[in-house]
Design a protein around this motif. Sequence first.
Motif, mmCIF file in Angstrom:
data_model
loop_
_atom_site.group_PDB
_atom_site.id
_atom_site.type_symbol
_atom_site.label_atom_id
_atom_site.label_comp_id
_atom_site.label_asym_id
_atom_site.label_seq_id
_atom_site.Cartn_x
_atom_site.Cartn_y
_atom_site.Cartn_z
ATOM 1 N N UNK B 12 0.840 -1.197 0.000
ATOM 2 C CA UNK B 12 0.000 0.000 0.000
ATOM 3 C C UNK B 12 0.878 1.252 0.000
ATOM 4 N N UNK B 13 0.366 2.285 -0.624
ATOM 5 C CA UNK B 13 1.134 3.529 -0.683
ATOM 6 C C UNK B 13 1.186 4.144 0.715
ATOM 7 N N UNK B 15 0.734 5.889 4.129
ATOM 8 C CA UNK B 15 -0.462 5.805 4.964
ATOM 9 C C UNK B 15 -1.357 7.033 4.772
ATOM 10 N N UNK B 19 -10.557 8.207 6.573
ATOM 11 C CA UNK B 19 -11.446 8.873 5.622
ATOM 12 C C UNK B 19 -12.676 9.401 6.352
ATOM 13 N N UNK B 21 -16.209 10.975 5.554
ATOM 14 C CA UNK B 21 -17.078 11.137 4.393
ATOM 15 C C UNK B 21 -17.504 12.587 4.217
ATOM 16 N N UNK B 503 -7.827 3.608 -2.396
ATOM 17 C CA UNK B 503 -8.969 2.729 -2.086
ATOM 18 C C UNK B 503 -10.269 3.282 -2.652
ATOM 19 N N UNK B 504 -10.291 4.591 -2.994
ATOM 20 C CA UNK B 504 -11.525 5.170 -3.532
ATOM 21 C C UNK B 504 -11.609 5.026 -5.046
ATOM 22 N N UNK B 506 -10.392 2.196 -6.848
ATOM 23 C CA UNK B 506 -10.064 0.826 -7.258
ATOM 24 C C UNK B 506 -10.819 0.448 -8.534
ATOM 25 N N UNK B 507 -12.080 0.881 -8.638
ATOM 26 C CA UNK B 507 -12.905 0.480 -9.790
ATOM 27 C C UNK B 507 -12.780 1.416 -10.990
#
Lengths: 296, 508
Positions: B12-13, B15, B19, B21, B503-504, B506-507
């Motif tokens: 993982x990059x 830290x 998060x 929202x 992580x936001x 990924x898709x």
Amino acid sequence: MNYQDQLNAALNFGLLVHDIKQDEQLHRVATRLKPKGKNGWYVAYDTLLIMGDWQTGITESFKPNGHQQTTQDKQHINQSRERNRLEVEALQRQTAIYASQTYQNASQIVVHPYLTSKGLDNAEGLKIIKDQLLVPLFDLVTGNIENLQRIYLNGEKRFLKNGRVKGLCCPCGLLNMQAEWPEQLTRVFICEGYATAASVYQMTQQPVLAAMNAGNLLAVGKAVKAKWPNAEIVFAGDDDYSTEQKRGINPGKSKASEAAHELDAQVSFPPFKLEHKLAGLTDWNDYWLDSNRSAA
Amino acid sequence: MINVVENLAFKPSDNWPSLISIDNEELPEVPLDTLPSWAGEFAVALTDSMEIPRELAINNILACCSTAAARTFRVRINQHHIEPTNLWLLTALESGARKSGALKAAKKPLAEWQRAQEEEIIPLRDKARLDHEFQNAVIKKLTNKAGSADREQREKLKAEIDSLVKELPLIPTIPRLYTDDCTPEHLGTLMQENNEALAWLSSEGNLFDILAGQYSSGNANIDIFLKSHAGEDVNVDRGSREPVRLYEPKLTIGLCPQPDLLTGTIAKNRKILNSGLLFRFLYFWPQSTLGSRTRHTRPVAQKITDNYHAGLIAIINQTLTVNDNGEPVLRILELSPEAKKSLHKFALATEQLMQPDALLSQFKGWASKASDAAGRVGAVLHCIEFAHSNPSEHAIRDETMLKAICFVTVSVKHTLSAFRVMGGDQETNAAVSLWDWIRRNKQKQFTVREAQQSLKRRIIFSRVKDIISALEILTERGYVKTIEQDANQSGKPRSSLILVRPSLCVDW
């Protein structure tokens, strides 16, 4: 007035409580994430509230704005913590003995609906007692069983009451689970649940440790580092997409990433498509099952 | 598949911070067991059945119960302070969230009660009107005759007219429990005709359009709303219409508008913002269920619906008591000593939150009413509990009051969010818009310059510093990171590079 501040803080944190008991004892409560469970907890003192969510692994302490803790307050809190710690340790020791005996006396598994639903034919190291599947939780350093996760016919999972969980895990792919760990390991995978660990083992044929929950990944990673300092660690994390949609955080991904970052390890997440995520698939067992179905 | 776990492994990059929202600040949920007995069962069933946020079900049901309770009950907060039991609840939810359906289900017993009353009263009213007209005609005829009569005859006719006037039949009005569209002027008349109690129940925010002066060239009479929240007397004397006298008006409000109302009609109307009207609402801004519904719904069980219907009607049918002069007056609900203590503790806590720099220091107008609102909610919950007996014969229990306090406490964060939007926190709104642009364009990384070039036509991003202040908020909340770049070969500084949290995306 302090009471009301604490109630506000607990509600804002996400605990579903109507009342805060300032009795310096641990209270397990439901959370907004899991209103029917008891994943939240708090300990309330007159001037301090410590709370957390076992599901997300988040812990927070709260003291009212502008409140200065006196030396007496601090001493009182420290004494109370120490007292609680000793009590908890004593209970954990008793639970560890009970866990070990229960596991020894349990039967070998023939078949269990939980394993069937997870697509697992053989469950290394698991035993069964009164329809409950017993997942042994080991301390990697001592090699002792210190707790059990019981999986009921309806899929509900419970640890033994008062037992230790932090830093314990259930190995897959390490034969002779009782105290005879290999001297060296080149690579080990760490994931959350047992079924996930078994699936990752099926896919990699390399040792896998089930840490039982996201909040325990780092502690198990540290235990691995203590036992096998040269082992390369890969956290095979969950992707809690629906939690992320509801709460803006993805405990599976973030806890695995945090643990990997701290231990200079790697992470690996199941490559779900959006439709899979919407259908509720979250972990490597879901991925494995889905891939097997597609292949069939 | 065999090596997929290994093949996808990566380090993982750096830290990232936790998060937080931005779409909708994490707001606490109202506990599902807030409403007791039959109302609670109906709330749970409605939430499941319609797949709606629980706040939508609970607030609509609570508003309907308050509509019924406010007609008959007041609550004694302390020795010198009595509050009415009418609540003002606002639940903001986006379009398509089944707001209308939820309100319709909750107010069905009220609608049916009104319809039954109409069927019973209309024939009586028509007959009374006819008798009234007939008697008026006789009075008119006698008055004309008196005009040309001698003194003795006139006195005789006057006595006869007096007696006829006294005998004029009263024309019954059709009882109303609620409205959803009405001018402020007519609202006074309606309340006068309905024992000074009425509700405004609507799944839309048209009330604010009316208050903004839609029907009165921007000059709506807000006073009647303000006074009808507190039960303060209203006296309207206008030459063109019948005077309106209300001694203790009680207006309940239950609204479920779209969030745009908060940023639109309300945020743009200084008169509404400055009137203090908004401080009287308990706000809820629940997470929408749209996009996560299973669409496998089942109807609410008939028994639960019947119990809800019977319970609500039982509150409506509670009768007023009489005072020493034989006049009907509202019944008073008393708090148990423990409940009184809890409410007092809550009042002190909110007082503390109004101190400079404390959470509610900017919202004293709202905070100062919060504990009274909890008292009102507690009273309504108590009426639900004892709907089938006499609520005023039992003291409000501490458990009930704690639930009410919890309900108002949950509302605090929702209310702050609502005020932030209504007050126009432009920077946060800009950050939301910028995140929307990043997401739509799947920008895993970009420069400030690229963002500005793409967004410069939008007035909120016309200057680079607008983008930068929005990025600061996204950075604080763990959405992005800014990487300062070295100058290029000619020495010209390069625009900062923005990285989106992996992580936001990924898709993407």
